[in-house]
Design a protein around this motif. Structure first.
Motif, short mmCIF file in Angstrom:
data_model
loop_
_atom_site.label_atom_id
_atom_site.label_comp_id
_atom_site.label_asym_id
_atom_site.label_seq_id
_atom_site.Cartn_x
_atom_site.Cartn_y
_atom_site.Cartn_z
N UNK A 12 0.75 -1.24 0.05
CA UNK A 12 0.06 -0.06 -0.03
C UNK A 12 0.82 1.30 -0.14
N UNK A 13 0.45 2.12 0.93
CA UNK A 13 1.10 3.68 0.86
C UNK A 13 2.52 3.34 1.42
N UNK A 183 -5.17 10.71 1.69
CA UNK A 183 -6.35 10.55 0.77
C UNK A 183 -7.00 9.19 1.00
N UNK A 184 -8.15 9.05 0.07
CA UNK A 184 -8.69 7.75 -0.12
C UNK A 184 -8.05 6.78 -0.91
N UNK A 189 -7.04 -1.40 2.79
CA UNK A 189 -8.10 -0.83 3.68
C UNK A 189 -9.04 0.13 3.29
N UNK A 190 -8.39 0.85 2.05
CA UNK A 190 -9.35 1.78 1.16
C UNK A 190 -10.26 1.36 0.30
N UNK A 191 -9.85 0.02 -0.17
CA UNK A 191 -10.64 -0.56 -1.12
C UNK A 191 -10.30 -0.33 -2.67
N UNK A 196 -7.88 7.55 -5.47
CA UNK A 196 -6.38 7.85 -5.53
C UNK A 196 -5.45 6.60 -5.32
N UNK A 197 -4.38 6.40 -6.32
CA UNK A 197 -3.61 5.38 -6.30
C UNK A 197 -2.56 5.49 -5.23
N UNK A 198 -1.97 4.47 -4.65
CA UNK A 198 -0.87 4.42 -3.77
C UNK A 198 0.34 5.27 -4.16
N UNK A 199 0.69 5.30 -5.31
CA UNK A 199 1.76 5.94 -6.17
C UNK A 199 1.35 7.42 -6.07
N UNK A 200 0.17 7.93 -6.38
CA UNK A 200 -0.43 9.21 -6.56
C UNK A 200 -0.17 9.89 -4.89
N UNK A 201 -0.92 8.94 -4.02
CA UNK A 201 -0.64 9.50 -2.70
C UNK A 201 0.79 9.63 -2.15
N UNK A 202 1.73 8.64 -2.46
CA UNK A 202 3.15 8.89 -2.03
C UNK A 202 3.99 9.83 -2.78
#
Length: 230
Positions: A12-13, A183-184, A189-191, A196-202
């Motif tokens: 994930x993140x 972000x979601x 956990x987020x589903x 938001x993708x993990x890459x965008x969040x990171x």
């Protein structure tokens, strides 16, 4: 070379953050409960020798103490407590599982505080000196207009309070603290329906931490850099 410690880095993140920092030339100390099972994380070692993987259950404070002692000579610029759990879902008022609540608080809150205490010296000896906790906007009192979610909401509100108090205590030593809403995100956990993708969040979290200033210490920000109301 700057160094970052990331908990819950096996998926994930946490895994996405690990990749972003490795690609940016950082030395990454990645932790997870079972390194032998962290296939995707371990695979990064073939490309990035700057990656070190350590076993850490964030609720095992003896293990956390041993890791802090093992890494005592290392100056750690950023510590990110990403490890966390949601707890039960779909329960109504009157159905709260108190034992599950204790577990969520231990993982999300108690571990954050203990990590800050045990890695204070490592941060003090570094250049960046940032302690971050992955929180959630559901921990915002202002934005809580739906009710419910007592367990997860309260744990993230508590994390935010810990971050604020740490800032009051540690900024005098040059250590800055921040609560981050990722972000979601499309994680376990987020589903899969999360936007938001993990890459965008990171990538967003990396930008926030890269431009973080003293005046922001103790604050609550999302992955786009926007402040979230308490």
């Amino acid at each position: 070379m700057k160094t970052i410690l990331i908990t819950g880095a096996n998926r994930g993140i946490g895994l996405a953050l690990t990749k972003v920092y490795l690609q940016s030339g950082w030395h990454v100390l990645a932790t997870c409960r079972d390194p032998l099972a962290a296939t995707d994380l371990n695979a990064l070692s073939a490309t990035f020798p700057e990656l070190q993987v350590f076993a850490l259950d964030v609720t095992n404070f003896d293990q956390m103490t041993e890791l802090s002692e093992k890494l005592a000579p290392v100056a750690i610029d950023i510590v990110v407590n990403n490890a966390g759990i949601y707890g039960p879902k779909g329960y109504a008022f009157g159905e709260t599982d108190i034992e599950a609540w204790r577990e969520v608080m231990e993982v999300n809150v108690f571990a954050t505080m203990r990590l800050a205490e045990l890695f204070y010296t490592h941060l003090s000896n570094s250049t960046e000196k940032i302690f971050a906790a992955v929180s959630s906007k559901v921990g915002s009192h202002t934005m809580n207009t739906k009710g419910g979610g007592y367990i997860y909401r309260s744990s993230k509100a508590a994390v935010n309070s810990v971050i604020k108090s740490l800032s009051n205590d540690l900024l005098v030593d040059g250590i800055r603290t921040v609560a981050l809403h990722p972000g979601w995100v499309q994680t376990d956990m987020g589903g899969a329906e999360a936007p938001v993708t993990p890459e965008e969040s990171a990538a967003g979290l990396y930008s926030v931490l890269s431009h973080f200033v003293d005046a922001q210490s103790g604050g609550f920000y999302d992955y786009k850099g926007d402040a979230i109301p308490w």
